[in-house]
Scaffold this motif. Structure first.
Motif, PDB file in Angstrom:
ATOM      1  N   ASN A   1       0.837  -1.197   0.046  1.00 55.69           N
ATOM      2  CA  ASN A   1      -0.073   0.095   0.059  1.00 55.69           C
ATOM      3  C   ASN A   1       0.856   1.496   0.028  1.00 55.69           C
ATOM      4  OD1 ASN A   1      -1.811   2.241   0.975  1.00 55.69           O
ATOM      5  ND2 ASN A   1      -3.260   0.568   0.890  1.00 55.69           N
ATOM      6  N   ARG A   2       0.607   2.149  -0.820  1.00 54.53           N
ATOM      7  CA  ARG A   2       1.412   3.236  -1.186  1.00 54.53           C
ATOM      8  C   ARG A   2       0.899   4.785  -0.573  1.00 54.53           C
ATOM      9  NH1 ARG A   2       1.215   2.485  -7.413  1.00 54.53           N
ATOM     10  NH2 ARG A   2      -0.914   1.887  -6.644  1.00 54.53           N
ATOM     11  N   PHE A   3      -0.060   4.425   0.422  1.00 55.20           N
ATOM     12  CA  PHE A   3      -0.804   5.772   1.123  1.00 55.20           C
ATOM     13  C   PHE A   3       0.280   6.681   1.708  1.00 55.20           C
ATOM     14  CE2 PHE A   3      -2.910   7.896   4.474  1.00 55.20           C
ATOM     15  CZ  PHE A   3      -3.829   8.572   3.699  1.00 55.20           C
ATOM     16  N   TRP A   4       1.084   6.125   2.787  1.00 56.20           N
ATOM     17  CA  TRP A   4       2.051   6.824   3.450  1.00 56.20           C
ATOM     18  C   TRP A   4       3.259   7.468   2.659  1.00 56.20           C
ATOM     19  CZ3 TRP A   4      -0.343   8.405   7.761  1.00 56.20           C
ATOM     20  CH2 TRP A   4      -1.289   7.344   8.373  1.00 56.20           C
ATOM     21  N   LYS A   5       3.674   6.844   1.593  1.00 58.61           N
ATOM     22  CA  LYS A   5       4.634   7.299   0.963  1.00 58.61           C
ATOM     23  C   LYS A   5       4.012   8.291   0.017  1.00 58.61           C
ATOM     24  CE  LYS A   5       8.543   7.334  -1.754  1.00 58.61           C
ATOM     25  NZ  LYS A   5       9.624   8.042  -1.197  1.00 58.61           N
ATOM     26  N   THR A   6       3.166   8.179  -0.643  1.00 60.65           N
ATOM     27  CA  THR A   6       2.351   9.296  -1.329  1.00 60.65           C
ATOM     28  C   THR A   6       1.980  10.298  -0.428  1.00 60.65           C
ATOM     29  OG1 THR A   6       1.277   7.534  -2.793  1.00 60.65           O
ATOM     30  CG2 THR A   6       0.212   9.659  -2.795  1.00 60.65           C
ATOM     31  N   LEU A   7       1.442  10.249   0.458  1.00 57.89           N
ATOM     32  CA  LEU A   7       1.086  11.483   1.384  1.00 57.89           C
ATOM     33  C   LEU A   7       2.341  12.184   1.676  1.00 57.89           C
ATOM     34  CD1 LEU A   7      -1.791  11.875   2.586  1.00 57.89           C
ATOM     35  CD2 LEU A   7      -0.866  11.114   4.701  1.00 57.89           C
ATOM     36  N   HIS A   8       3.430  11.565   2.100  1.00 58.31           N
ATOM     37  CA  HIS A   8       4.757  12.430   2.405  1.00 58.31           C
ATOM     38  C   HIS A   8       5.210  13.061   1.015  1.00 58.31           C
ATOM     39  CE1 HIS A   8       8.462  13.531   3.774  1.00 58.31           C
ATOM     40  NE2 HIS A   8       9.155  12.738   2.915  1.00 58.31           N
ATOM     41  N   ASP A   9       5.195  12.328   0.144  1.00 62.29           N
ATOM     42  CA  ASP A   9       5.837  12.758  -1.190  1.00 62.29           C
ATOM     43  C   ASP A   9       4.944  13.864  -1.756  1.00 62.29           C
ATOM     44  OD1 ASP A   9       8.015  10.933  -1.164  1.00 62.29           O
ATOM     45  OD2 ASP A   9       7.354   9.573  -2.786  1.00 62.29           O
ATOM     46  N   ALA A  10       3.872  13.830  -1.664  1.00 61.51           N
ATOM     47  CA  ALA A  10       2.732  14.883  -1.881  1.00 61.51           C
ATOM     48  C   ALA A  10       2.954  16.184  -1.018  1.00 61.51           C
ATOM     49  CB  ALA A  10       1.455  14.492  -2.006  1.00 61.51           C
ATOM     50  N   GLY A  11       3.652  16.114   0.103  1.00 61.37           N
ATOM     51  CA  GLY A  11       3.733  17.202   0.801  1.00 61.37           C
ATOM     52  C   GLY A  11       2.878  17.394   2.002  1.00 61.37           C
ATOM     53  N   PHE A  12       2.009  16.255   2.189  1.00 62.00           N
ATOM     54  CA  PHE A  12       1.009  16.396   3.478  1.00 62.00           C
ATOM     55  C   PHE A  12       1.783  16.344   4.822  1.00 62.00           C
ATOM     56  CE2 PHE A  12      -2.053  15.631   0.101  1.00 62.00           C
ATOM     57  CZ  PHE A  12      -3.023  16.207   0.095  1.00 62.00           C
ATOM     58  N   THR A  13       2.832  15.468   4.847  1.00 64.73           N
ATOM     59  CA  THR A  13       3.470  15.191   6.156  1.00 64.73           C
ATOM     60  C   THR A  13       5.030  15.740   5.908  1.00 64.73           C
ATOM     61  OG1 THR A  13       4.095  13.202   5.560  1.00 64.73           O
ATOM     62  CG2 THR A  13       2.100  13.622   6.795  1.00 64.73           C
ATOM     63  N   PRO A  14       5.640  16.336   6.825  1.00 64.96           N
ATOM     64  CA  PRO A  14       7.114  16.506   6.921  1.00 64.96           C
ATOM     65  C   PRO A  14       7.941  15.660   6.991  1.00 64.96           C
ATOM     66  CG  PRO A  14       6.211  17.180   8.901  1.00 64.96           C
ATOM     67  CD  PRO A  14       5.089  16.684   8.020  1.00 64.96           C
ATOM     68  N   GLY A  15       7.598  14.513   7.724  1.00 63.93           N
ATOM     69  CA  GLY A  15       8.554  13.325   7.636  1.00 63.93           C
ATOM     70  C   GLY A  15       7.530  12.054   7.131  1.00 63.93           C
ATOM     71  N   GLN A  16       8.220  10.980   6.859  1.00 65.38           N
ATOM     72  CA  GLN A  16       7.606   9.845   6.298  1.00 65.38           C
ATOM     73  C   GLN A  16       7.084   9.017   7.473  1.00 65.38           C
ATOM     74  OE1 GLN A  16       7.689   7.889   2.841  1.00 65.38           O
ATOM     75  NE2 GLN A  16       5.947   7.199   4.298  1.00 65.38           N
ATOM     76  N   LEU A  17       5.588   9.035   7.546  1.00 69.97           N
ATOM     77  CA  LEU A  17       4.905   8.239   8.643  1.00 69.97           C
ATOM     78  C   LEU A  17       4.781   6.713   7.939  1.00 69.97           C
ATOM     79  CD1 LEU A  17       2.151  10.832   9.616  1.00 69.97           C
ATOM     80  CD2 LEU A  17       4.241  10.520  10.715  1.00 69.97           C
ATOM     81  N   THR A  18       4.311   5.993   8.927  1.00 72.05           N
ATOM     82  CA  THR A  18       3.883   4.650   8.498  1.00 72.05           C
ATOM     83  C   THR A  18       2.574   4.166   9.089  1.00 72.05           C
ATOM     84  OG1 THR A  18       5.050   3.532  10.203  1.00 72.05           O
ATOM     85  CG2 THR A  18       6.338   3.751   8.392  1.00 72.05           C
ATOM     86  N   ALA A  19       1.915   3.198   8.863  1.00 67.05           N
ATOM     87  CA  ALA A  19       0.667   2.747   9.202  1.00 67.05           C
ATOM     88  C   ALA A  19       0.597   2.866  10.943  1.00 67.05           C
ATOM     89  CB  ALA A  19       0.305   1.519   8.684  1.00 67.05           C
ATOM     90  N   VAL A  20       1.657   2.648  11.562  1.00 67.05           N
ATOM     91  CA  VAL A  20       1.830   2.352  13.100  1.00 67.05           C
ATOM     92  C   VAL A  20       1.601   3.957  13.522  1.00 67.05           C
ATOM     93  CG1 VAL A  20       2.988   0.487  13.216  1.00 67.05           C
ATOM     94  CG2 VAL A  20       4.176   2.530  13.157  1.00 67.05           C
ATOM     95  N   ASP A  21       1.722   5.049  12.761  1.00 67.17           N
ATOM     96  CA  ASP A  21       1.667   6.241  13.059  1.00 67.17           C
ATOM     97  C   ASP A  21       0.301   6.968  12.791  1.00 67.17           C
ATOM     98  OD1 ASP A  21       4.393   6.553  13.966  1.00 67.17           O
ATOM     99  OD2 ASP A  21       4.733   6.758  11.733  1.00 67.17           O
ATOM    100  N   ASP A  22      -0.614   6.184  12.397  1.00 62.45           N
ATOM    101  CA  ASP A  22      -1.946   6.608  11.702  1.00 62.45           C
ATOM    102  C   ASP A  22      -2.575   7.556  12.798  1.00 62.45           C
ATOM    103  OD1 ASP A  22      -2.566   4.730  13.119  1.00 62.45           O
ATOM    104  OD2 ASP A  22      -4.005   3.461  12.133  1.00 62.45           O
ATOM    105  N   ALA A  23      -2.517   7.349  14.102  1.00 57.33           N
ATOM    106  CA  ALA A  23      -3.384   8.119  15.075  1.00 57.33           C
ATOM    107  C   ALA A  23      -2.573   9.767  15.188  1.00 57.33           C
ATOM    108  CB  ALA A  23      -3.029   7.746  16.562  1.00 57.33           C
ATOM    109  N   ARG A  24      -1.291  10.141  14.395  1.00 54.38           N
ATOM    110  CA  ARG A  24      -0.842  11.164  14.575  1.00 54.38           C
ATOM    111  C   ARG A  24      -1.385  12.099  13.573  1.00 54.38           C
ATOM    112  NH1 ARG A  24       5.380  11.271  13.952  1.00 54.38           N
ATOM    113  NH2 ARG A  24       5.053  13.418  14.608  1.00 54.38           N
ATOM    114  N   LEU A  25      -1.826  11.443  12.394  1.00 57.59           N
ATOM    115  CA  LEU A  25      -2.385  12.367  11.375  1.00 57.59           C
ATOM    116  C   LEU A  25      -2.982  13.544  11.639  1.00 57.59           C
ATOM    117  CD1 LEU A  25      -1.541  12.257   8.472  1.00 57.59           C
ATOM    118  CD2 LEU A  25      -3.909  10.750   7.807  1.00 57.59           C
ATOM    119  N   PRO A  26      -4.089  13.708  12.609  1.00 62.34           N
ATOM    120  CA  PRO A  26      -4.749  14.926  12.760  1.00 62.34           C
ATOM    121  C   PRO A  26      -3.832  16.000  13.328  1.00 62.34           C
ATOM    122  CG  PRO A  26      -6.013  12.986  13.641  1.00 62.34           C
ATOM    123  CD  PRO A  26      -4.663  12.426  13.281  1.00 62.34           C
TER     124      PRO A  26
END
Length: 235
Positions: free
Chosen positions: A47-72
């Motif tokens: 699944n490429r969601f977290w990589k896509t999110l970072h590369d598109a500029g939504f997150t400053p660092g590369q998150l993974t699925a275990v970090d999902d609760a941090r997204l807000p």
């Protein structure tokens, strides 16, 4: 939040990762079994969601699925139209999808995100009754929120390369940034990110002149007429 746990049939579910007033609420069809078993969104292999999110500029660092609760923390949230997990989204029934959309619309009215981003065309196609759904920003609201339709980042979706996913998601990131200026996620960057990362993230957060001009003129830069087959893949 929906509690983490198991359905009576053992397929599992996932909690919504959300708070009121988010910039974007990302919405998949339903969780994959790997994600439900792990207890984290977009956990499945490939699944490429977290990589896509970072590369598109939504997150400053590369998150993974275990970090999902941090997204807000960054102004974004996660949910699904249908909470029941399955091996494939093809297993989601029509009545489940219709009920899920009704439930989701009520949640959106309560949470009040600015944008709901459906991942894949299936849910928005059912909601609108149109077979001509395009990618990008939609002309209709959902629960009072703007709507975008983005490609499903599942590894099963071979219609889109990683670069194409990033381009599509970046259009949304720039659209949000053009209206908000620097995103709320830059207002208080986590301490663990290095000083070297922050200037790079700042440059991503500033809307480009092209993006601002495009949205002021009503253009949609990422509109494709390709069906991804998103019903065949889950989170």
């Amino acid at each position: 939040m929906i509690p983490r746990g198991e359905h009576v049939d053992g397929t599992g579910t996932l909690p919504d990762i959300v708070k009121a007033g988010l910039d974007v609420l990302f919405c998949g069809i339903n969780p994959g079994q790997a994600a439900a078993k792990a207890g984290h969104h977009f956990q499945g292999n490939g699944n490429r969601f977290w990589k896509t999110l970072h590369d598109a500029g939504f997150t400053p660092g590369q998150l993974t699925a275990v970090d999902d609760a941090r997204l807000p923390e960054f102004g974004y949230g996660l949910t699904a139209v249908v909470p029941r997990a399955s091996r494939s989204a093809d297993e989601v029934t029509g009545p489940e999808l219709l009920q899920g959309l009704r439930d989701l619309e009520a949640k959106v009215r309560r949470w009040k995100p600015r944008v709901v981003a459906f991942l894949g065309k299936a849910a928005w196609t059912v909601h609108t009754g149109s077979t001509q759904v395009t990618w990008g920003r939609q002309g209709l609201a959902f629960g009072g929120a703007e709507v975008w339709v983005l490609p499903n980042p599942s590894g099963l979706n071979r219609h889109f390369s990683l670069a194409e996913l990033v381009r599509a998601y970046r259009e949304l990131r720039e659209y949000v940034g053009a209206a908000e200026g620097i995103s709320r996620s830059m207002q208080a960057p986590p301490e663990k990110w290095s000083e070297a990362e922050r200037p790079m993230w700042l440059s991503r957060s500033l809307p480009s002149a092209r993006c601002v001009a495009s949205h002021r003129s009503g253009e949609e830069n990422f509109v494709r007429d390709v069906e991804t087959g998103s019903r065949r893949s889950t989170e």
